[in-house]
Design a protein around this motif. Sequence first.
Motif, short mmCIF file in Angstrom:
data_model
loop_
_atom_site.label_atom_id
_atom_site.label_comp_id
_atom_site.label_asym_id
_atom_site.label_seq_id
_atom_site.Cartn_x
_atom_site.Cartn_y
_atom_site.Cartn_z
N VAL A 64 0.84 -1.20 0.00
CA VAL A 64 0.00 0.00 0.00
C VAL A 64 0.87 1.25 0.00
O VAL A 64 0.61 2.21 -0.74
CB VAL A 64 -0.95 -0.01 1.21
N HIS A 65 1.91 1.24 0.80
CA HIS A 65 2.78 2.43 0.87
C HIS A 65 3.48 2.67 -0.46
O HIS A 65 3.55 3.82 -0.93
CB HIS A 65 3.82 2.25 1.98
N LEU A 66 4.00 1.63 -1.07
CA LEU A 66 4.64 1.79 -2.37
C LEU A 66 3.66 2.29 -3.42
O LEU A 66 3.99 3.13 -4.26
CB LEU A 66 5.27 0.47 -2.81
N LEU A 71 1.68 6.80 -6.83
CA LEU A 71 0.62 7.71 -7.29
C LEU A 71 0.96 9.15 -6.95
O LEU A 71 0.61 10.07 -7.70
CB LEU A 71 -0.71 7.32 -6.65
N HIS A 72 1.67 9.36 -5.84
CA HIS A 72 2.01 10.73 -5.44
C HIS A 72 3.02 11.35 -6.39
O HIS A 72 2.92 12.54 -6.72
CB HIS A 72 2.57 10.72 -4.01
N VAL A 73 4.01 10.58 -6.83
CA VAL A 73 5.07 11.14 -7.67
C VAL A 73 4.76 11.01 -9.16
O VAL A 73 5.43 11.63 -9.99
CB VAL A 73 6.42 10.46 -7.37
N ALA A 74 3.73 10.23 -9.51
CA ALA A 74 3.37 10.06 -10.92
C ALA A 74 2.61 11.29 -11.42
O ALA A 74 2.06 12.07 -10.64
CB ALA A 74 2.51 8.80 -11.09
N PRO A 75 2.61 11.50 -12.75
CA PRO A 75 1.81 12.60 -13.31
C PRO A 75 0.33 12.43 -13.01
O PRO A 75 -0.13 11.33 -12.66
CB PRO A 75 2.09 12.50 -14.82
N ALA A 76 -0.42 13.50 -13.10
CA ALA A 76 -1.87 13.44 -12.85
C ALA A 76 -2.51 12.42 -13.77
O ALA A 76 -2.24 12.37 -14.97
CB ALA A 76 -2.48 14.82 -13.06
N ASN A 77 -3.36 11.60 -13.20
CA ASN A 77 -4.02 10.55 -13.98
C ASN A 77 -5.41 10.32 -13.41
O ASN A 77 -5.85 11.01 -12.48
CB ASN A 77 -3.20 9.26 -13.97
N THR A 78 -6.12 9.36 -13.97
CA THR A 78 -7.51 9.11 -13.57
C THR A 78 -7.61 8.72 -12.09
O THR A 78 -8.52 9.18 -11.38
CB THR A 78 -8.10 7.98 -14.43
N GLY A 84 -7.19 11.61 -5.10
CA GLY A 84 -6.03 12.42 -4.75
C GLY A 84 -5.99 12.81 -3.28
O GLY A 84 -4.91 12.86 -2.68
N GLU A 85 -7.15 13.06 -2.69
CA GLU A 85 -7.19 13.45 -1.28
C GLU A 85 -6.71 12.31 -0.39
O GLU A 85 -5.96 12.54 0.58
CB GLU A 85 -8.61 13.86 -0.89
N ALA A 86 -7.10 11.08 -0.69
CA ALA A 86 -6.64 9.94 0.10
C ALA A 86 -5.13 9.73 -0.04
O ALA A 86 -4.45 9.41 0.94
CB ALA A 86 -7.39 8.67 -0.34
N VAL A 87 -4.62 9.94 -1.25
CA VAL A 87 -3.17 9.82 -1.46
C VAL A 87 -2.42 10.87 -0.65
O VAL A 87 -1.42 10.57 0.02
CB VAL A 87 -2.84 9.93 -2.96
N ASP A 88 -2.91 12.12 -0.68
CA ASP A 88 -2.26 13.19 0.08
C ASP A 88 -2.32 12.93 1.58
O ASP A 88 -1.36 13.20 2.31
CB ASP A 88 -2.90 14.54 -0.25
N ASP A 89 -3.45 12.42 2.06
CA ASP A 89 -3.58 12.13 3.49
C ASP A 89 -2.57 11.06 3.93
O ASP A 89 -2.08 11.09 5.06
CB ASP A 89 -5.00 11.66 3.81
N TRP A 99 10.40 14.61 -5.59
CA TRP A 99 10.87 14.21 -6.92
C TRP A 99 9.69 13.67 -7.70
O TRP A 99 8.64 13.37 -7.15
CB TRP A 99 11.97 13.17 -6.81
N LYS A 100 9.86 13.57 -9.01
CA LYS A 100 8.80 13.11 -9.90
C LYS A 100 9.32 11.96 -10.76
O LYS A 100 10.51 11.88 -11.07
CB LYS A 100 8.31 14.25 -10.81
N LEU A 101 8.40 11.07 -11.15
CA LEU A 101 8.80 9.94 -11.98
C LEU A 101 9.15 10.36 -13.38
O LEU A 101 10.02 9.78 -14.02
CB LEU A 101 7.66 8.91 -12.03
#
Length: 255
Positions: A64-66, A71-78, A84-89, A99-101
């Motif tokens: 889950v953490h990975l 998802l956090h470092v990947a470009p915006a996607n579906t 997005g709010e759950a990922v940020d939390d 850093w970004k992928l």
Amino acid sequence: MDVYDEGSNARHGPDAPSGPTPPAEPDVAVDRPGEPRTGIAALSLRYQIGVALALAVVAIGVCVHLGMTFLHVAPANTVTRAHGEAVDDWIYPEFEQNWKLFAPNPLQQNISIQVRAGVRGPDGMTSTTGWYDLSAEDGRAIDGNLLPSHTQQNELRRAWDFYVATHDGENRPVGLRGALSESYLRRIMVLRLHDDDAVRAATGGAGVIERVQVRSRTSNVPPPGWSREKVSTTPSYRELPWWRVPRDEAEGGVR
């Protein structure tokens, strides 16, 4: 004294064995009852089940953490648009990443470069050609080609990116490289038009290119069928002003 029987190779005497010799035992480890066990095997069944459950929980947490970090470092996607709010939390503040992928982010638009020309014919009259989609021509040359050239893959794209980076939305140059990017893009257009069979056919092969105009056609890539995302697929155009072609370029001096 030992006595041997030649017929049976049996030994007789006081030192002779009283019965047949048993076969040698194989040299393998045998788990004999009473030997101490080590590791998880030394635990009782109840504790073994507890350890297995604990390892499963740790493995799920790591996955889950990975996934959240990806998802956090990947470009915006579906997925990030929907969750997005759950990922940020999950990420902030303890697991924040800087850093970004992908750099730059992968394009989610189709951009094609088109050109038309003002051609002076042998009679001295100037006519305007239709729009030629040079990106589509490059695409047809690349499709099915195992070793496409660098020119077919990148020349138009890099020239357009160079122009956009050095001009504002009103096509006014920004910085010292504005004029250079215009000249570079114009020379590519003239060279392509000189080599284009359709232009030569339209002018009878005797016309001279006096001016060119470039435009881009941009359309969003449609989302996949399973996505609930709605995007407009109507193309938008950016037309640049007409550029007059210097005489040496108009006469085929572009190399």
